[in-house]
Design a protein around this motif. Structure first.
Motif, mmCIF file in Angstrom:
data_model
loop_
_atom_site.group_PDB
_atom_site.id
_atom_site.type_symbol
_atom_site.label_atom_id
_atom_site.label_comp_id
_atom_site.label_asym_id
_atom_site.label_seq_id
_atom_site.Cartn_x
_atom_site.Cartn_y
_atom_site.Cartn_z
ATOM 1 N N THR A 273 16.230 -25.453 20.955
ATOM 2 C CA THR A 273 15.306 -24.416 20.510
ATOM 3 C C THR A 273 15.237 -24.247 18.995
ATOM 4 O O THR A 273 14.344 -23.556 18.503
ATOM 5 N N ARG B 210 14.320 -32.593 26.014
ATOM 6 C CA ARG B 210 13.117 -31.993 25.436
ATOM 7 C C ARG B 210 11.847 -32.542 26.083
ATOM 8 O O ARG B 210 10.810 -31.904 26.058
ATOM 9 N N GLN B 211 11.925 -33.717 26.675
ATOM 10 C CA GLN B 211 10.786 -34.277 27.410
ATOM 11 C C GLN B 211 10.677 -33.692 28.813
ATOM 12 O O GLN B 211 9.624 -33.750 29.438
ATOM 13 N N ALA C 279 7.645 -27.305 27.314
ATOM 14 C CA ALA C 279 7.509 -27.188 25.860
ATOM 15 C C ALA C 279 7.518 -25.734 25.397
ATOM 16 O O ALA C 279 8.002 -25.441 24.309
ATOM 17 N N ARG C 280 7.015 -24.818 26.200
ATOM 18 C CA ARG C 280 6.961 -23.410 25.790
ATOM 19 C C ARG C 280 8.362 -22.820 25.568
ATOM 20 O O ARG C 280 8.515 -21.787 24.924
ATOM 21 N N LEU D 97 10.863 -24.543 24.121
ATOM 22 C CA LEU D 97 11.500 -25.274 23.038
ATOM 23 C C LEU D 97 10.889 -24.915 21.694
ATOM 24 O O LEU D 97 9.778 -24.413 21.614
ATOM 25 N N ALA E 244 9.357 -25.897 17.901
ATOM 26 C CA ALA E 244 8.459 -26.941 17.399
ATOM 27 C C ALA E 244 9.245 -27.977 16.609
ATOM 28 O O ALA E 244 8.779 -29.070 16.383
ATOM 29 N N SER F 88 11.961 -30.820 15.720
ATOM 30 C CA SER F 88 12.584 -31.908 16.456
ATOM 31 C C SER F 88 14.077 -31.653 16.497
ATOM 32 O O SER F 88 14.597 -30.896 15.674
#
Length: 178
Positions: free
Chosen positions: A35, A160-161, A165-166, A168, A170, A172
């Motif tokens: 996160t 992360r894949q 996505a919501r 995690l 933005a 990397s």
């Protein structure tokens, strides 16, 4: 709305019978790697002591409610006799089947030997799924001697894949603060 309130609610649950353990340290590292920030709530279950046995204890009930309201929960435990600890089992017994349907969970075990590396998959992931949590990643096993090191290096990229996505950041994983 602040950036903090717009982010997914992240919680750490640690079942280590030792306070501020390597399990807690590893869970914090996992949350930050996913996160880019610390967890909103942390429950080091050893702090509840005997209250974990009291079904009427308000502090434990509030912790369970917080976990149930979480978007992302990292559930960590050391490996004891090849499975999770008693404090974690007592805490998870607070939840009924399907009660974690709004949560995505990451099962995390620490142990002394790679021979226990299937423990998160075999003993914790099915329990979290039975409680209703989505468990999209493989369970994570880390060595006690290296709780934030080599085994964790590739796991966030894969996780992360798999995690929505919501939940995690933005950033990397390499940009996430340490």
């Amino acid at each position: 709305m602040t950036e903090r309130s717009a982010a997914a609610k992240t919680t750490i649950v640690v079942g280590n019978p030792k306070p501020t353990s390597r399990s807690l340290q590893a869970a914090r590292t996992v949350v930050r790697s996913l996160t880019g920030r610390g967890a909103d709530d942390e429950f080091d279950l050893v702090e509840f002591g005997g209250a974990l046995l009291d079904l009427g204890d308000a502090r434990v009930a509030e912790a369970a409610h917080t976990v149930a309201e979480s978007d992302l929960a990292v559930v960590a435990t050391p490996t004891y006799q090849g499975t999770c600890t008693g404090p974690l089992k007592l805490f998870l017994d607070r939840f009924g089947a399907g009660s974690l349907t709004d949560a995505t969970a990451v099962p995390l075990f620490l142990g002394g030997d790679w021979r226990h590396s299937l423990a998160p998959e075999v003993f914790l992931k099915p329990v979290l799924a039975e409680l209703g949590a989505s468990v999209p990643t493989r369970g994570l096993f880390l060595l006690d001697s290296d709780p934030t090191g080599s085994a964790l290096s590739n796991w966030p990229d894969i996780a992360r894949q798999q995690i929505p996505a919501r939940l995690l950041s933005a950033a990397s994983p390499t940009e996430a603060p340490a």
